[in-house]
Enzyme design. Sequence first.
Site, mmCIF file in Angstrom:
data_model
loop_
_atom_site.group_PDB
_atom_site.id
_atom_site.type_symbol
_atom_site.label_atom_id
_atom_site.label_comp_id
_atom_site.label_asym_id
_atom_site.label_seq_id
_atom_site.Cartn_x
_atom_site.Cartn_y
_atom_site.Cartn_z
ATOM 1 N N HIS A 270 -19.338 1.308 22.393
ATOM 2 C CA HIS A 270 -18.684 0.808 23.605
ATOM 3 C C HIS A 270 -17.900 -0.473 23.313
ATOM 4 O O HIS A 270 -16.815 -0.688 23.854
ATOM 5 C CB HIS A 270 -19.793 0.579 24.632
ATOM 6 C CG HIS A 270 -19.486 -0.270 25.805
ATOM 7 N ND1 HIS A 270 -18.825 0.198 26.915
ATOM 8 C CD2 HIS A 270 -19.810 -1.561 26.068
ATOM 9 C CE1 HIS A 270 -18.741 -0.770 27.814
ATOM 10 N NE2 HIS A 270 -19.327 -1.843 27.328
ATOM 11 N N ASP B 226 -29.142 -7.327 13.500
ATOM 12 C CA ASP B 226 -28.017 -8.010 14.138
ATOM 13 C C ASP B 226 -27.677 -9.256 13.329
ATOM 14 O O ASP B 226 -28.348 -9.573 12.339
ATOM 15 C CB ASP B 226 -28.356 -8.367 15.589
ATOM 16 C CG ASP B 226 -27.138 -8.308 16.513
ATOM 17 O OD1 ASP B 226 -26.064 -8.799 16.110
ATOM 18 O OD2 ASP B 226 -27.268 -7.787 17.635
#
Length: 323
Positions: free
Chosen positions: A229, A182
């Site tokens: 998503h 990340d």
Amino acid sequence: MTQLLYAAWDLGLFQLLSKAPLTLAEICERLALPRHSTDMLLNTCVALGLLKKEDGSYANTPLSENYLVAENTFYLGGLLEHFRRHVFPAWDSFKEAIQQDRPQIVGDAGKSDIFEATRRPDVDTELFIAAMHNLSVSDGLILAEGFDFSPFTRLLDIGGGSGALSLAVAERHPRIQAVVFDRPQVCSIAERYIQAAGLGSRVSTRPGDAFSDALPERADVVVLSLFIHAFGLKRSTPILEKCLCALPPGGCVLIYEPMLYPGRTGPLTTLLSSLNMLLVTPSGGDVTAQDYMQWLEKLGFESVFYKALPSIRHLVGGFKPKA
């Protein structure tokens, strides 16, 4: 009801009643509240299932004890604060979101998206990761129980945030070594969650940008959860192409996302979640399991499968061909 929940939570009611049941008079004394309004608040919380009342004393129900008391595993405090700070104000501009087809997060430079709002290593980023952690603790346990990780040893968690999924899988499957991939400011936060879980020897972080950087090597199973998503199929396609290249033959990619019914008219929770993505991201939203399966097959994955799980998120996966 939302304002009632926030008022009771902000006042410290659920935290107080976690210690022991108390009478109206005792609650008023300890929280410095007037009797008349507090009586109405408490009885309405009982009607909503947030409190129970027995012999004149009030106590938490399992619902409030599990999700609204800070020390508990499934505490949702970060999510509640994130919604109050970012999401609810965006819903005030819902009509504009439909008309403009763009996010409505209010940032320093006007309307923005959640990723711009949390790009700096500041309180908003901390809050966003805490919210995603709250959402992912229980779903991580469901994933760890619902998929057989025993053939694999090296998990890559793309956009893994706090590391909640990696931690759950590593805890349940002792052979797994996991890497949370990340942004740098997120990895520094994830390190604290990892150390708190006592899994620093088996779960690590790798700072980077999944869109512009090469993926960490050596993973034989890759998880994307609340990623597509948030970014959408089109923008996520290069990430899946990288996964296919980076995985060894027989390696697996797992898409763990909210999924719509084939007719796209349900489930209601997923439809609302998808609208929420419209409000806070430039290209996010939810699709069907069939969409994901066809997408993976088109990209070159084989033995593509779907598995319903007891969560808003379900699982679609595929394997890199062995030859």
